[in-house]
Every structure is written in structure tokens, then in C-alpha cells.
Design an enzyme around this catalytic site. Structure first.
Site, PDB file in Angstrom:
ATOM      1  N   LEU A  10       0.857  -1.185   0.000  1.00 54.93           N
ATOM      2  CA  LEU A  10       0.000   0.000   0.000  1.00 54.93           C
ATOM      3  C   LEU A  10       0.891   1.232   0.000  1.00 54.93           C
ATOM      4  O   LEU A  10       1.699   1.426   0.909  1.00 54.93           O
ATOM      5  CB  LEU A  10      -0.926  -0.013   1.223  1.00 54.93           C
ATOM      6  N   GLY A  31       2.126  -7.740   7.274  1.00 54.54           N
ATOM      7  CA  GLY A  31       2.510  -6.810   8.330  1.00 54.54           C
ATOM      8  C   GLY A  31       2.543  -5.406   7.783  1.00 54.54           C
ATOM      9  O   GLY A  31       2.699  -5.208   6.573  1.00 54.54           O
ATOM     10  N   GLY A  32       2.358  -4.429   8.651  1.00 53.76           N
ATOM     11  CA  GLY A  32       2.402  -3.033   8.225  1.00 53.76           C
ATOM     12  C   GLY A  32       1.473  -2.781   7.061  1.00 53.76           C
ATOM     13  O   GLY A  32       0.275  -3.039   7.134  1.00 53.76           O
ATOM     14  N   ASP A  33       2.032  -2.290   5.956  1.00 51.75           N
ATOM     15  CA  ASP A  33       1.256  -1.975   4.763  1.00 51.75           C
ATOM     16  C   ASP A  33       1.425  -3.012   3.658  1.00 51.75           C
ATOM     17  O   ASP A  33       1.173  -2.730   2.495  1.00 51.75           O
ATOM     18  CB  ASP A  33       1.631  -0.587   4.249  1.00 51.75           C
ATOM     19  N   GLU A  34       1.863  -4.211   4.025  1.00 48.93           N
ATOM     20  CA  GLU A  34       2.119  -5.258   3.030  1.00 48.93           C
ATOM     21  C   GLU A  34       1.116  -6.402   3.145  1.00 48.93           C
ATOM     22  O   GLU A  34       0.832  -6.894   4.235  1.00 48.93           O
ATOM     23  CB  GLU A  34       3.541  -5.803   3.194  1.00 48.93           C
TER      24      GLU A  34
END
Length: 185
Positions: free
Chosen positions: A71, A111-114
């Protein structure tokens, strides 16, 4: 003198305890394998599904692919509108990814934006078409924050799964393909 419970009552109590333990185990499995924010598997859950797909590929030679989805601009979104807006964007993207693939495919948050998408029974053309379709769907979807439309975009790279692959090697190739795509854009 106290009355001892009947054998049937003891069995009924044991069956009740077993049912409760099974329910707890199911809930613990769900908590261990599903993301706490978005309604998709987490990294562990995605890797479990990926391992099963690799095993199927070895046995049946069914082609499969993995898309690696990043993202764009989540930090800027968080900084501009707050973390609740960033969280809403992650949920929005996960929902669009899930809607954009077949029911037999798996979307997971690494995780995070992945995110990653596991495409069952998919050749290179199917993976490329799906990646392009998902990029367009996310760019075209309305994401509203504080009454304002905020554009979202993703970068997607993909790789085909090979017979002797490991989950780590697959994700590394798909991640590298995603970064190559970002650099070319």
C-alpha cells in the site's frame, strides 16, 4: 454420606469439558493465524496456506502464484489524518483485495502496509491479469476520510510457485518483483 455422580453424569461432564477445550483451541488457532485489524489471515496464517499450496504443487503439479502487495503512502496518510485513517485504509484495501480474487484464493496481511495474495490454479497470465485488475480496483475505489476522497494506490509484484520452493523464497521473489515494478513506474 454423599451420593456419587452416575457414570452417565460423569461422561456428560467430560464431554462438556472436551467441547469447551475444542472451542478454546479453535479460538486460539484463529487468534494465532488471523490479523487483529483486517479480516484476513496474518503472516503466520498466510504462510501455513502457502505451505499447503507448495505441497499440492509437488503432488499434483497445479500451478499457483503469489502476489506481493504494498500500500503506497500509508505513513503520509497516518501523518495527515491519524492512525485511525491508516487503519481504515488497511481494512479498505484488504476488503478490495478479497473481493477481487476467487474464493479459493487467499489474501493475507504480512505486516504493516504489506499484503500477499495466493492464487491457486494460476499461470503467469492469470497472475499478471489479477495484479492489474487489483491495482485498478484499489485506485478506482472511493476511500473517504473526514468527508474527503483520498486516493489509494498499491504496487504489486508476483511470482509463480515452483516445485522446490520455500515460502521465504517465494515471498522474496514476489517482493523483489514489486520493487522492480515501483522502480519502473
Amino acid at each position: 454420606m454423599t451420593k456419587q455422580p452416575s457414570r452417565e453424569a460423569e461422561l456428560a461432564e467430560l464431554h462438556g469439558r472436551i467441547a469447551e477445550l475444542e472451542r478454546r483451541c479453535t479460538e486460539l488457532d484463529r487468534l494465532a493465524h488471523h490479523d487483529t485489524l483486517v479480516p484476513v489471515p496474518n503472516r503466520r496464517g498466510f504462510l501455513r496456506q502457502l505451505e499447503q499450496t507448495i505441497a499440492r504443487l509437488k503432488r499434483y503439479k497445479d500451478p499457483a502464484a503469489v502476489l506481493f502487495v504494498d500500500l503506497d503512502g500509508l505513513k503520509m496518510l497516518n501523518d495527515s489524518f491519524g492512525h485511525s485513517a491508516g487503519d481504515a485504509a488497511l481494512v479498505h484495501v484488504a476488503t478490495l483485495l478479497t473481493r477481487g480474487v476467487r474464493e479459493s484464493d487467499t489474501v493475507g496481511r504480512l505486516g504493516g502496509d504489506e499484503f500477499a495474495v495466493l492464487l491457486d490454479h494460476a499461470c503467469e497470465i492469470t497472475a499478471m491479469d489479477t495484479a492489474e485488475r487489483l491495482i485498478d480496483a484499489i485506485a478506482d475505489a472511493d476511500f473517504i476520510v473526514d468527508g474527503r476522497a483520498v486516493p489509494l494506490s498499491v504496487a504489486i509484484g508476483f511470482t509463480l510457485i515452483e516445485v522446490d520452493d520455500t515460502p521465504a523464497a517465494i515471498l522474496a521473489r514476489a517482493d523483489a518483483a514489486m520493487y522492480q515494478g515501483k522502480a519502473a513506474a
